[in-house]
Design a protein around this motif. Structure first.
Motif, mmCIF file in Angstrom:
data_model
loop_
_atom_site.group_PDB
_atom_site.id
_atom_site.type_symbol
_atom_site.label_atom_id
_atom_site.label_comp_id
_atom_site.label_asym_id
_atom_site.label_seq_id
_atom_site.Cartn_x
_atom_site.Cartn_y
_atom_site.Cartn_z
ATOM 1 N N GLU A 193 116.842 14.305 -19.073
ATOM 2 C CA GLU A 193 118.307 14.417 -19.163
ATOM 3 C C GLU A 193 118.925 14.565 -17.778
ATOM 4 O O GLU A 193 119.967 13.973 -17.492
ATOM 5 N N ALA A 214 125.639 17.369 -15.628
ATOM 6 C CA ALA A 214 124.401 17.678 -16.344
ATOM 7 C C ALA A 214 124.669 18.170 -17.761
ATOM 8 O O ALA A 214 123.950 17.818 -18.692
ATOM 9 N N HIS A 215 125.734 18.958 -17.942
ATOM 10 C CA HIS A 215 126.019 19.468 -19.287
ATOM 11 C C HIS A 215 126.447 18.348 -20.243
ATOM 12 O O HIS A 215 126.303 18.474 -21.447
ATOM 13 N N GLU A 216 126.951 17.253 -19.707
ATOM 14 C CA GLU A 216 127.312 16.109 -20.558
ATOM 15 C C GLU A 216 126.075 15.292 -20.939
ATOM 16 O O GLU A 216 126.055 14.653 -21.978
ATOM 17 N N ALA A 220 123.062 16.712 -21.248
ATOM 18 C CA ALA A 220 122.166 17.587 -22.014
ATOM 19 C C ALA A 220 122.423 17.445 -23.510
ATOM 20 O O ALA A 220 123.497 17.045 -23.942
#
Length: 102
Positions: free
Chosen positions: A47, A58-60, A62
């Motif tokens: 990811e 990164a949170h998108e 994940a």
């Protein structure tokens, strides 16, 4: 006249079935099967690589799952690497995992 049978795989250890299934999934391009056989840590690594390649946070990236349209793109670097190292999808069936033939 007998019907030809698929070769049997003689497995010595339970992890051989997991490894064989994983390699077949990579060869066949089965992104869901590949993803399900990855550890949480390697999923996170893939990811993160996806986030860096596509320039998203990164949170998108994940939380990719089996129903996610991005899944094939997320596992692409892993699949490409394995196929390149093995000589292509058509050669995967000729390799053994430990003593098991795939």
């Amino acid at each position: 006249m007998s019907v030809p049978r698929a070769p049997k795989a003689a497995l010595e250890h339970p992890t051989q079935l997991i490894a064989a299934t994983f390699l077949r999934a990579l060869a066949e391009g089965d992104a869901v099967a590949v993803w399900e056989r990855r550890s949480r840590e390697s999923r996170g690594l893939l990811e993160g690589l996806f986030a860096a390649r596509t320039h998203v946070a990164a949170h998108e990236a994940a939380g990719v799952g089996a129903a996610d349209d991005r899944l094939a793109e997320v596992i692409r670097p892993l699949r490409d690497s394995v196929l390149r190292a093995s000589g292509g999808a058509e050669r995967i069936g000729g390799f053994g995992v430990s003593a098991a033939r795939l």
